[in-house]
Motif scaffolding. Structure first.
Motif, short mmCIF file in Angstrom:
data_model
loop_
_atom_site.label_atom_id
_atom_site.label_comp_id
_atom_site.label_asym_id
_atom_site.label_seq_id
_atom_site.Cartn_x
_atom_site.Cartn_y
_atom_site.Cartn_z
N THR A 1 -9.73 92.68 -86.28
CA THR A 1 -9.64 92.02 -84.97
C THR A 1 -10.72 92.60 -84.07
N LYS A 2 -11.61 91.74 -83.61
CA LYS A 2 -12.77 92.21 -82.85
C LYS A 2 -12.54 92.06 -81.34
N LEU A 3 -13.27 92.87 -80.60
CA LEU A 3 -13.22 92.79 -79.14
C LEU A 3 -14.61 92.44 -78.62
N GLY A 4 -14.69 91.30 -77.93
CA GLY A 4 -15.95 90.90 -77.33
C GLY A 4 -15.87 91.05 -75.82
N CYS A 5 -15.38 90.00 -75.18
CA CYS A 5 -15.37 89.98 -73.71
C CYS A 5 -14.28 90.88 -73.12
N GLU A 6 -13.19 91.02 -73.84
CA GLU A 6 -12.00 91.77 -73.38
C GLU A 6 -11.39 91.20 -72.12
N HIS A 7 -11.65 89.95 -71.82
CA HIS A 7 -10.88 89.30 -70.76
C HIS A 7 -10.56 87.84 -71.06
N GLY A 8 -10.29 87.56 -72.31
CA GLY A 8 -9.68 86.27 -72.64
C GLY A 8 -10.61 85.09 -72.76
N VAL A 9 -11.89 85.33 -72.87
CA VAL A 9 -12.82 84.20 -72.86
C VAL A 9 -13.38 83.87 -74.25
N CYS A 10 -13.73 84.89 -75.04
CA CYS A 10 -14.53 84.63 -76.24
C CYS A 10 -13.72 84.28 -77.48
N GLY A 11 -12.46 84.69 -77.54
CA GLY A 11 -11.62 84.38 -78.69
C GLY A 11 -11.80 85.30 -79.88
N ALA A 12 -12.69 86.29 -79.79
CA ALA A 12 -12.92 87.17 -80.94
C ALA A 12 -11.67 87.94 -81.34
N CYS A 13 -10.79 88.18 -80.39
CA CYS A 13 -9.60 89.00 -80.65
C CYS A 13 -8.38 88.17 -81.03
S1 FES Z 1 -12.09 89.91 -76.62
FE1 FES Z 1 -12.79 88.00 -75.85
S2 FES Z 1 -10.93 86.85 -75.66
FE2 FES Z 1 -10.27 88.82 -76.25
#
Ligand code: FES
Ligand code: FES
Length: 167
Positions: A45-57
């Motif tokens: 499970t990856k972390l990209g934006c960490e605020h709910g935008v990118c969907g990586a997580c």
């Molecule tokens: S890290 Fe981008 S939506 Fe969760």
């Protein structure tokens, strides 16, 4: 009268992850994504934006897609969680993963776990999606490499569909 009670800064988290019961301690403000990665070692499970935008997580919580960066670990208590590590059957990639590889639905791979989990949820709810439905289901996942079409093709092939016309 004031209370001496302090809010606990540690919570116990019991949840099923990829079919296995787990129990651990999380910081009260720790995200579910960090808990999965740091405490359970599930770094797929990856972390990209960490605020709910990118969907990586994106993971599945009780079979529904969820942003692990927007959930606290404590909110996972009592829930059933599925991560990308739960897709393969033993050492064998599952059909969806194999289709991503076949169609070159990944390049750097950073987004891939999130796409796979969103697509897994779609196919469970709708085993025969149209191209439009696939695009819609994946619209919350961002990929900077592939241009998306190969990802959509990978999902459609697993659904047994070549892209079909919308009625
Ligand atoms: S890290 Fe981008 S939506 Fe969760
Ligand atoms: S494969 Fe690189 S961001 Fe999607």
């Amino acid at each position: 009268m004031t209370s001496n009670r302090q809010p606990s800064d540690v919570v116990t988290v019991s949840m099923t992850v990829n079919g296995r019961s787990t129990e651990g301690q999380a910081k009260a403000r720790e995200t579910l994504a960090d808990y999965l990665r740091d405490e359970l070692g599930l770094t797929g499970t990856k972390l990209g934006c960490e605020h709910g935008v990118c969907g990586a997580c994106t993971i599945l919580v009780d079979d529904k897609p969820a942003r692990a960066c927007l959930m606290l670990a404590g909110q996972g208590d009592g829930r059933e969680v599925r991560t990308v590590e739960g897709l393969a059957v033993g050492t064998r990639l599952n059909e969806l993963q194999q289709s991503f590889r076949k169609h070159h639905g990944l390049q750097c791979g950073f987004c891939t776990a999130g796409f796979l989990m969103s697509a897994t949820a779609l196919l469970a709810a709708n085993p025969n999606p149209s191209e439009h439905e696939v695009v819609d289901a994946l619209s919350g996942n961002i990929c900077r490499c592939t241009g998306y079409q190969t990802i959509v093709q990978a999902v459609l092939e697993v659904a047994g569909n070549t892209p079909k016309e919308e009625s």
